[in-house]
Write a protein that holds these residues in place. Structure first.
Motif, PDB file in Angstrom:
ATOM      1  N   LYS A 162      -1.872  -4.971  10.960  1.00 43.08           N
ATOM      2  CA  LYS A 162      -2.764  -4.602   9.856  1.00 43.08           C
ATOM      3  C   LYS A 162      -4.214  -4.697  10.299  1.00 43.08           C
ATOM      4  O   LYS A 162      -5.042  -3.830  10.000  1.00 43.08           O
ATOM      5  CB  LYS A 162      -2.508  -5.519   8.658  1.00 43.08           C
ATOM      6  N   GLU A 163      -4.530  -5.767  10.977  1.00 44.64           N
ATOM      7  CA  GLU A 163      -5.841  -5.953  11.600  1.00 44.64           C
ATOM      8  C   GLU A 163      -5.622  -5.966  13.108  1.00 44.64           C
ATOM      9  O   GLU A 163      -4.484  -5.947  13.578  1.00 44.64           O
ATOM     10  CB  GLU A 163      -6.486  -7.260  11.130  1.00 44.64           C
TER      11      GLU A 163
ATOM     12  N   ASP B 271      -6.172   4.004   7.104  1.00 47.07           N
ATOM     13  CA  ASP B 271      -6.269   2.674   6.511  1.00 47.07           C
ATOM     14  C   ASP B 271      -4.856   2.128   6.331  1.00 47.07           C
ATOM     15  O   ASP B 271      -3.854   2.823   6.538  1.00 47.07           O
ATOM     16  CB  ASP B 271      -7.054   2.690   5.198  1.00 47.07           C
ATOM     17  N   TRP B 272      -4.739   0.869   5.944  1.00 48.61           N
ATOM     18  CA  TRP B 272      -3.440   0.196   5.911  1.00 48.61           C
ATOM     19  C   TRP B 272      -2.476   0.847   4.915  1.00 48.61           C
ATOM     20  O   TRP B 272      -1.285   0.991   5.191  1.00 48.61           O
ATOM     21  CB  TRP B 272      -3.609  -1.277   5.603  1.00 48.61           C
TER      22      TRP B 272
ATOM     23  N   TRP C 211      -1.197   3.960   6.423  1.00 44.44           N
ATOM     24  CA  TRP C 211      -0.292   3.626   7.521  1.00 44.44           C
ATOM     25  C   TRP C 211       1.104   3.269   7.017  1.00 44.44           C
ATOM     26  O   TRP C 211       2.117   3.815   7.477  1.00 44.44           O
ATOM     27  CB  TRP C 211      -0.860   2.477   8.348  1.00 44.44           C
ATOM     28  N   THR C 212       1.194   2.361   6.069  1.00 42.32           N
ATOM     29  CA  THR C 212       2.502   1.888   5.590  1.00 42.32           C
ATOM     30  C   THR C 212       3.272   2.994   4.885  1.00 42.32           C
ATOM     31  O   THR C 212       4.507   2.962   4.857  1.00 42.32           O
ATOM     32  CB  THR C 212       2.344   0.683   4.661  1.00 42.32           C
TER      33      THR C 212
END
Length: 387
Positions: free
Chosen positions: A198-199, A377-378, A381-382
């Motif tokens: 995530k980071e 962004d997260w 992505w997910t």
């Protein structure tokens, strides 16, 4: 009636009654193979085989023989060529487990013997045939074993054919880390799935990846060709902060600035020649790179200390011909120009997988050029996971 005649009568009655009882007793005995007597004679050992029969068996399925009420004396699983599959009999004799993968499109035969607690033997017997794929799909995994990479490096699994059942493939993938790291898989195309945190990765994290793809049904008659594994490590935390509006390129390590280089970015007034905003990654490093852009009038131009950050065409490299503009004006065709000395210094500090964060430009990079993992962004992505 005389006493003697009475005695004779009672004697005859007793004989008749005995005969009746005898006939009744004989009639209560089981006939043929039924009844409790026959059941007591059945062997107590019961052998269970996985698989015990059938066709289109997945060769990656559990292959095991077990017994109840006894012990396995010997077990063999033999392919059509007469070669025995490696396996191990448990110390207690209760199970046998295959120690190697089976092949596609082969017939296997069980043989052997088990002995029950009653001392009676029962055979180990059966056969089955494994599935025959229309095609087996090869895959590769990156980073490779023993690599040390930067904190933005994704895990990438690429297939040589489009995967129809992406969920099945994704379920076969596992990432393990030496410290807790939140991350997820995302399908960037029908032939590539990446895992990123995530980071950015914590520095010095140890990473292991298992891709248990052999036997995975991808759909359309295609199956995984082989399993893959890799072990790699994350290096020191280094980030390039490239703000096109400042005409400087800053290098941070462990959160502290360690260098600032005078730079010239892509032309501000021409969106086609910008160095677009976005989070890039060091993809490739070459002491000399041959650059071509016939549209803008140059081919076979050699530039030193070239660090590729996008397949769109952006690099960080030396450009002594542009020295007068370094730190003052953005005049490149999209690359980040440095002096030869500064480009060499940065090159020597860089690592594949380091993030490069570009800001201050009038355009933003589209998330479609390799590698664009950090352009999303997260949440975006997910949403690309198949699970």
């Amino acid at each position: 009636m005389s006493r003697s005649r009475v005695r004779l009568l009672w004697t005859a009655l007793a004989a008749a009654l005995a005969a009746v009882l005898l006939v009744s007793g004989c009639g209560s005995q089981p006939s043929g193979g039924g009844g409790a007597g026959a059941q007591a004679q059945a062997p107590k050992a019961k052998v269970h085989l996985e698989p015990g029969g059938g066709s289109d068996v997945n060769p990656a399925a559990p292959i095991k023989a077990t017994v109840e009420g006894g012990e396995l004396e010997e077990v063999a699983l033999t392919n059509g060529d007469g070669k025995e599959v490696e396996g191990e009999l448990a110390p207690d004799g209760r199970s046998w487990t295959a120690g190697e993968q089976l092949g596609y499109g082969k017939t296997y035969t069980w043989s052997g013997e088990a002995t029950g607690t009653d001392g009676k033997s029962v055979p180990v017997q059966g056969s089955f045939t494994t599935v025959s794929p229309e095609r087996t799909v090869r895959a590769t995994i990156n980073p490779t074993d023993h690599s040390e990479v930067g904190i933005a490096m994704p895990v990438s699994v690429k297939f040589d054919s489009a995967v129809t059942d992406r969920a099945a493939a994704e379920r076969a993938l596992e990432v393990r880390t030496s410290v807790p790291v939140e991350g997820a898989w995302a399908w960037l195309s029908d032939t590539q799935v990446d895992w990123r945190p995530k980071e950015y990765w914590p520095a010095n994290t140890q990473v292991e990846v298992d891709a248990n793809l052999y036997g995975v049904d991808y759909g359309e008659g295609e199956y995984g060709r082989s399993d893959l594994t890799t072990k790699f490590s994350i290096g020191r935390a280094q980030i390039v902060k490239a703000d096109a509006s400042t005409h400087q390129m800053v290098v941070e390590r462990k959160g502290q600035q360690v260098a600032s280089y005078a730079a010239s970015y892509g032309k501000d007034h021409d969106p086609e020649l910008n160095t677009p905003n976005g989070t890039y990654m060091v993809m490739e490093m070459n002491p000399v790179e041959i650059m071509d852009n016939p549209r803008y009038g140059y081919t076979d131009v050699e530039k030193k200390w070239a660090v590729r950050m996008s397949n769109h065409g952006e690099f960080i490299h030396e450009n002594e011909e542009n020295r007068a503009n370094l730190g003052k004006v953005n005049t490149s065709h999209g690359c980040i120009n440095l002096s030869e000395a500064d480009a060499k210094a940065y090159f020597d500090s860089a690592m594949i997988g380091d993030p490069i964060e570009v800001t201050g430009a009038v355009t933003t990079m589209e998330p479609r050029y390799d590698v664009y993992d950090w352009m999303l962004d997260w949440q975006q992505w997910t949403q690309k996971s198949a699970l």
